[in-house]
Scaffold this motif. Sequence first.
Motif, PDB file in Angstrom:
ATOM      1  N   TRP A 188       0.850  -1.185   0.000  1.00 20.23           N
ATOM      2  CA  TRP A 188       0.000   0.000   0.000  1.00 20.23           C
ATOM      3  C   TRP A 188       0.884   1.232   0.000  1.00 20.23           C
ATOM      4  O   TRP A 188       1.904   1.281   0.695  1.00 20.23           O
ATOM      5  CB  TRP A 188      -0.910   0.016   1.229  1.00 20.23           C
ATOM      6  N   ALA A 189       0.483   2.234  -0.795  1.00 18.98           N
ATOM      7  CA  ALA A 189       1.254   3.465  -0.913  1.00 18.98           C
ATOM      8  C   ALA A 189       0.384   4.651  -0.541  1.00 18.98           C
ATOM      9  O   ALA A 189      -0.816   4.681  -0.820  1.00 18.98           O
ATOM     10  CB  ALA A 189       1.789   3.634  -2.338  1.00 18.98           C
ATOM     11  N   ALA A 190       1.000   5.644   0.088  1.00 19.77           N
ATOM     12  CA  ALA A 190       0.353   6.937   0.306  1.00 19.77           C
ATOM     13  C   ALA A 190       0.846   7.867  -0.792  1.00 19.77           C
ATOM     14  O   ALA A 190       2.056   8.027  -0.985  1.00 19.77           O
ATOM     15  CB  ALA A 190       0.707   7.494   1.678  1.00 19.77           C
ATOM     16  N   VAL A 191      -0.096   8.467  -1.525  1.00 16.13           N
ATOM     17  CA  VAL A 191       0.233   9.291  -2.680  1.00 16.13           C
ATOM     18  C   VAL A 191      -0.255  10.715  -2.434  1.00 16.13           C
ATOM     19  O   VAL A 191      -1.420  10.934  -2.073  1.00 16.13           O
ATOM     20  CB  VAL A 191      -0.402   8.717  -3.962  1.00 16.13           C
ATOM     21  N   ASP A 192       0.628  11.675  -2.617  1.00 17.77           N
ATOM     22  CA  ASP A 192       0.303  13.083  -2.465  1.00 17.77           C
ATOM     23  C   ASP A 192       0.529  13.776  -3.804  1.00 17.77           C
ATOM     24  O   ASP A 192       1.668  13.943  -4.235  1.00 17.77           O
ATOM     25  CB  ASP A 192       1.186  13.712  -1.384  1.00 17.77           C
ATOM     26  N   ARG A 193      -0.566  14.155  -4.489  1.00 16.03           N
ATOM     27  CA  ARG A 193      -0.499  14.830  -5.778  1.00 16.03           C
ATOM     28  C   ARG A 193       0.368  14.068  -6.778  1.00 16.03           C
ATOM     29  O   ARG A 193       1.207  14.632  -7.469  1.00 16.03           O
ATOM     30  CB  ARG A 193       0.034  16.248  -5.596  1.00 16.03           C
ATOM     31  N   GLY A 194       0.174  12.769  -6.833  1.00 13.95           N
ATOM     32  CA  GLY A 194       0.886  11.939  -7.799  1.00 13.95           C
ATOM     33  C   GLY A 194       2.224  11.423  -7.327  1.00 13.95           C
ATOM     34  O   GLY A 194       2.840  10.611  -8.020  1.00 13.95           O
ATOM     35  N   GLU A 195       2.697  11.846  -6.151  1.00 14.25           N
ATOM     36  CA  GLU A 195       4.001  11.429  -5.653  1.00 14.25           C
ATOM     37  C   GLU A 195       3.834  10.428  -4.515  1.00 14.25           C
ATOM     38  O   GLU A 195       3.086  10.670  -3.556  1.00 14.25           O
ATOM     39  CB  GLU A 195       4.780  12.649  -5.146  1.00 14.25           C
TER      40      GLU A 195
END
Length: 451
Positions: free
Chosen positions: A103-110
């Motif tokens: 699982w990844a946390a993504v902030d504005r595509g990053e």
Amino acid sequence: ATPAGGSGSGRRWPCARHAGSSIRRGATRWRRAGPVGGRTRSRANAVAASPPAGDHRGVLEILPLGAVDPEAVIRQDERAFGFRYDRVSRPVARADVADMRGWAAVDRGEVVAFVGARPCEVTLPGGCPVAAAGVTWVSVAATHRRRGIASQLMGRMHAEALERGEPLAVLIASEGGIYGRFGYGVATWRRVVRLDRRAAGLATPFEDPGRARYVEGAAALDACRAAYERYRVAQPGAVSRREPWWQRAVAMKTPQWVVHEDGDGVVDGFTVYSNELHWDYGHPASRVSVDDLVTATPEAREALWRVLLGLDLVGTVETTWLSPDDPLEWQLADRRALRTVEVLDGMWACPLDVAVALGARRYLAGGTLVLEVEGARFRLDAGEGGAEACPTGSEADLVLGRGALGSILFGGVRPTVLVAARRVVERVAGAATVADRMFLGERMPHCNTAF
């Protein structure tokens, strides 16, 4: 594994170009440090969730690994651990990511945080293998700390593990102060030792019923897989090694592989070592690092140590993966030739399904205990035929957290010690002593596999 809230994991290979991750449907969204209760499972139902005026920290989304670019995960890994993958190690890192779920946390595509896991088996006392989630590649970007992101990701990973029928989660931590809050406890230990090769002679004669020989490449893998399986099914704390693990071991290292065969020609042990050549003004002082030593028989163990201690031009032999109860120092003619530099935590364990985890192992002594684990009570009945644990309404004998149970479960920590440390509360006098007898393992738990 890798530390949450920072970086962590024993496995490391250093370049990755970055490609922004597209936001997919079904992702979870919450504002910056939003609590679990403030998230929504569907983008369609999510509020626009614009940050407050003047807050530029963005909106985070939780995405499964399959919904993000692997290069973005690798880039986050580089930032967390402070290195760059090179042309050799980058393809290995991509294969590593392809071999896990996560699982990844993504902030504005990053990608700004990630938690990965692989299915594995871990051996409990009594030679009982149980399915587990091998947690790894855990990291949170320095720009996104203290927002509860690691807790969100670990919670998702634990829930997924339960859905997959994995009652345990295990990891190798690069920092020791992170995982207790997620329910993990130290289950195994490892000694960092250094031997003065010239003084480290074995005290008694030995006639090897088999032989040791060098192997390379594919032959090394073929010879070592079966020997490792023989070892790990009998060793509490040992975890299974998937095929990609073996391929990484060969791709990332150019060490020497030595196998030992018994009198029938069956491989019953192996060691992997590297040699750093060094001369001290005309005196040979090379350093040998033992990366792996696995033996299914006492004869293989002694024969392979004789190979390592018989290497020419070597001043010191060292390893970071010696079991606390390894008999090597007692076999030396001069015990001072072996120095224990440090004793480190090895594998950490979190019981996700307490009843299944308690019932999966065997107990050297029979008995009955009621354990209260974070508010839920379980009655454990152990006997010669095995053990059974089930929920109960009876009063608790011992009260403890998941982390303490993770330590006790593998037999390496006595419950009375944790009572003295105030990690376990003894509600019924003498219950901890009963637990000592029940949970003691046939040997010290040990994990010699970085994952």
